[in-house]
Design a protein around this motif. Structure first.
Motif, PDB file in Angstrom:
ATOM      1  N   ALA A   1     -36.525  34.623  52.705  1.00  0.00           N
ATOM      2  CA  ALA A   1     -35.670  33.617  52.080  1.00  0.00           C
ATOM      3  C   ALA A   1     -34.708  34.296  51.119  1.00  0.00           C
ATOM      4  CB  ALA A   1     -36.512  32.596  51.325  1.00  0.00           C
ATOM      5  N   MET A   2     -33.524  33.724  51.018  1.00  0.00           N
ATOM      6  CA  MET A   2     -32.540  34.153  50.037  1.00  0.00           C
ATOM      7  C   MET A   2     -32.416  33.015  49.047  1.00  0.00           C
ATOM      8  SD  MET A   2     -30.364  36.579  49.265  1.00  0.00           S
ATOM      9  CE  MET A   2     -28.867  37.287  49.852  1.00  0.00           C
ATOM     10  N   LYS A   3     -32.708  33.289  47.790  1.00  0.00           N
ATOM     11  CA  LYS A   3     -32.688  32.280  46.743  1.00  0.00           C
ATOM     12  C   LYS A   3     -31.545  32.614  45.785  1.00  0.00           C
ATOM     13  CE  LYS A   3     -37.651  31.719  47.162  1.00  0.00           C
ATOM     14  NZ  LYS A   3     -37.778  30.281  47.345  1.00  0.00           N
ATOM     15  N   TYR A   4     -30.697  31.615  45.536  1.00  0.00           N
ATOM     16  CA  TYR A   4     -29.504  31.804  44.721  1.00  0.00           C
ATOM     17  C   TYR A   4     -29.711  31.111  43.374  1.00  0.00           C
ATOM     18  CZ  TYR A   4     -27.638  32.674  49.386  1.00  0.00           C
ATOM     19  OH  TYR A   4     -27.435  33.142  50.653  1.00  0.00           O
ATOM     20  N   TYR A   5     -29.429  31.817  42.301  1.00  0.00           N
ATOM     21  CA  TYR A   5     -29.648  31.297  40.951  1.00  0.00           C
ATOM     22  C   TYR A   5     -28.352  31.316  40.163  1.00  0.00           C
ATOM     23  CZ  TYR A   5     -34.487  32.087  42.199  1.00  0.00           C
ATOM     24  OH  TYR A   5     -35.698  32.060  42.849  1.00  0.00           O
ATOM     25  N   THR A   6     -28.237  30.347  39.254  1.00  0.00           N
ATOM     26  CA  THR A   6     -27.097  30.295  38.348  1.00  0.00           C
ATOM     27  C   THR A   6     -27.619  30.181  36.920  1.00  0.00           C
ATOM     28  OG1 THR A   6     -24.975  29.221  37.916  1.00  0.00           O
ATOM     29  CG2 THR A   6     -26.813  27.769  38.517  1.00  0.00           C
TER      30      THR A   6
ATOM     31  N   VAL B   1     -27.633  28.780  33.289  1.00  0.00           N
ATOM     32  CA  VAL B   1     -27.246  27.571  32.562  1.00  0.00           C
ATOM     33  C   VAL B   1     -27.634  27.774  31.098  1.00  0.00           C
ATOM     34  CG1 VAL B   1     -27.436  26.058  34.575  1.00  0.00           C
ATOM     35  CG2 VAL B   1     -29.434  26.408  33.115  1.00  0.00           C
ATOM     36  N   ASP B   2     -27.293  26.827  30.253  1.00  0.00           N
ATOM     37  CA  ASP B   2     -27.573  26.960  28.819  1.00  0.00           C
ATOM     38  C   ASP B   2     -29.050  27.234  28.527  1.00  0.00           C
ATOM     39  OD1 ASP B   2     -24.919  26.547  28.223  1.00  0.00           O
ATOM     40  OD2 ASP B   2     -25.183  24.416  27.799  1.00  0.00           O
ATOM     41  N   THR B   3     -29.929  26.674  29.338  1.00  0.00           N
ATOM     42  CA  THR B   3     -31.372  26.791  29.094  1.00  0.00           C
ATOM     43  C   THR B   3     -32.030  27.945  29.843  1.00  0.00           C
ATOM     44  OG1 THR B   3     -31.815  25.204  30.854  1.00  0.00           O
ATOM     45  CG2 THR B   3     -31.608  24.332  28.602  1.00  0.00           C
ATOM     46  N   GLY B   4     -31.259  28.727  30.571  1.00  0.00           N
ATOM     47  CA  GLY B   4     -31.840  29.836  31.334  1.00  0.00           C
ATOM     48  C   GLY B   4     -31.263  29.890  32.735  1.00  0.00           C
ATOM     49  N   TRP B   5     -32.130  30.019  33.714  1.00  0.00           N
ATOM     50  CA  TRP B   5     -31.717  30.137  35.107  1.00  0.00           C
ATOM     51  C   TRP B   5     -32.262  28.963  35.916  1.00  0.00           C
ATOM     52  CZ3 TRP B   5     -28.519  33.931  36.881  1.00  0.00           C
ATOM     53  CH2 TRP B   5     -28.306  35.028  36.047  1.00  0.00           C
ATOM     54  N   LYS B   6     -31.483  28.542  36.931  1.00  0.00           N
ATOM     55  CA  LYS B   6     -31.917  27.483  37.830  1.00  0.00           C
ATOM     56  C   LYS B   6     -31.584  27.880  39.269  1.00  0.00           C
ATOM     57  CE  LYS B   6     -33.417  24.369  34.904  1.00  0.00           C
ATOM     58  NZ  LYS B   6     -34.795  23.903  34.888  1.00  0.00           N
ATOM     59  N   LEU B   7     -32.463  27.497  40.182  1.00  0.00           N
ATOM     60  CA  LEU B   7     -32.235  27.713  41.600  1.00  0.00           C
ATOM     61  C   LEU B   7     -31.184  26.714  42.077  1.00  0.00           C
ATOM     62  CD1 LEU B   7     -33.225  29.151  44.234  1.00  0.00           C
ATOM     63  CD2 LEU B   7     -34.870  27.277  44.467  1.00  0.00           C
ATOM     64  N   ILE B   8     -30.082  27.226  42.628  1.00  0.00           N
ATOM     65  CA  ILE B   8     -28.980  26.337  43.027  1.00  0.00           C
ATOM     66  C   ILE B   8     -28.839  26.243  44.542  1.00  0.00           C
ATOM     67  CG2 ILE B   8     -27.157  28.075  42.883  1.00  0.00           C
ATOM     68  CD1 ILE B   8     -25.498  25.671  41.514  1.00  0.00           C
ATOM     69  N   ALA B   9     -29.354  27.218  45.269  1.00  0.00           N
ATOM     70  CA  ALA B   9     -29.284  27.165  46.740  1.00  0.00           C
ATOM     71  C   ALA B   9     -30.369  28.062  47.312  1.00  0.00           C
ATOM     72  CB  ALA B   9     -27.915  27.588  47.249  1.00  0.00           C
ATOM     73  N   HIS B  10     -30.704  27.761  48.550  1.00  0.00           N
ATOM     74  CA  HIS B  10     -31.794  28.479  49.215  1.00  0.00           C
ATOM     75  C   HIS B  10     -31.454  28.532  50.697  1.00  0.00           C
ATOM     76  CE1 HIS B  10     -35.715  28.906  51.166  1.00  0.00           C
ATOM     77  NE2 HIS B  10     -36.181  29.333  50.019  1.00  0.00           N
ATOM     78  N   THR B  11     -31.565  29.700  51.290  1.00  0.00           N
ATOM     79  CA  THR B  11     -31.446  29.805  52.741  1.00  0.00           C
ATOM     80  C   THR B  11     -32.662  30.563  53.257  1.00  0.00           C
ATOM     81  OG1 THR B  11     -30.105  31.810  52.565  1.00  0.00           O
ATOM     82  CG2 THR B  11     -28.925  29.733  52.817  1.00  0.00           C
ATOM     83  N   GLY B  12     -33.002  30.277  54.456  1.00  0.00           N
ATOM     84  CA  GLY B  12     -34.178  30.905  55.056  1.00  0.00           C
ATOM     85  C   GLY B  12     -35.251  29.882  55.277  1.00  0.00           C
ATOM     86  N   ILE B  13     -36.442  30.359  55.440  1.00  0.00           N
ATOM     87  CA  ILE B  13     -37.544  29.473  55.804  1.00  0.00           C
ATOM     88  C   ILE B  13     -37.666  28.258  54.919  1.00  0.00           C
ATOM     89  CG2 ILE B  13     -38.900  31.255  56.877  1.00  0.00           C
ATOM     90  CD1 ILE B  13     -40.407  30.811  53.975  1.00  0.00           C
TER      91      ILE B  13
END
Length: 137
Positions: A118-123, A125-137
């Motif tokens: 899986a490829m997990k994309y993070y951005t 934000v003010d409070t830290g990091w959040k998962l914004i998109a996911h590709t793969g299984i």
């Protein structure tokens, strides 16, 4: 202070813990409100040309229902091996490449397995990091 890569690693581990504990709210806590998730049509489909947008943009109620169905099953295996974490030079975006091997038994006794990369994309934000998109299984 924890590095950005360490923070991403922590989010991947939080996702795994949510699966282990069947904790839907913990799982939902890692998602950015603009998150999208492209799903393979089958567990073995590796070509993104075949994948579908089945859940759309993050919607807490809709995603709670979907994840509740999945996480209510008996987890037999939940292994995640981070292959790579890369943070943008600006420190505002990151990706994690994760090998995932998850297997569960549903209410009818059938086993279901998601195994792959899986490829997990993070951005950031003010409070830290959040998962914004996911590709793969």
């Amino acid at each position: 202070m924890e590095s950005a890569a360490d923070q991403i690693r922590s989010i991947v581990n939080t996702e795994a813990r949510a699966w282990d504990e069947g904790d839907v709210q913990l799982l939902l806590s890692i998602f950015h409100p603009d998150a999208v998730w492209l799903w393979p049509q089958t567990f073995g489909s590796m070509d993104p040309l075949d994948w579908k947008m089945t859940v759309g943009r993050f919607d807490r109620e809709r995603w709670t229902q979907g994840w509740s169905r999945i996480l209510s099953n008996e987890i037999l295996r939940n292994e995640r091996d981070i292959q790579r974490i890369e943070v943008s030079p600006e420190g505002d975006g990151a990706v994690a490449v994760v090998n995932v091997d998850v297997e569960w038994r549903n209410a009818s006794g059938a086993t279901i397995r998601w195994a792959g990369r899986a490829m997990k994309y993070y951005t950031r934000v003010d409070t830290g990091w959040k998962l914004i998109a996911h590709t793969g299984i």
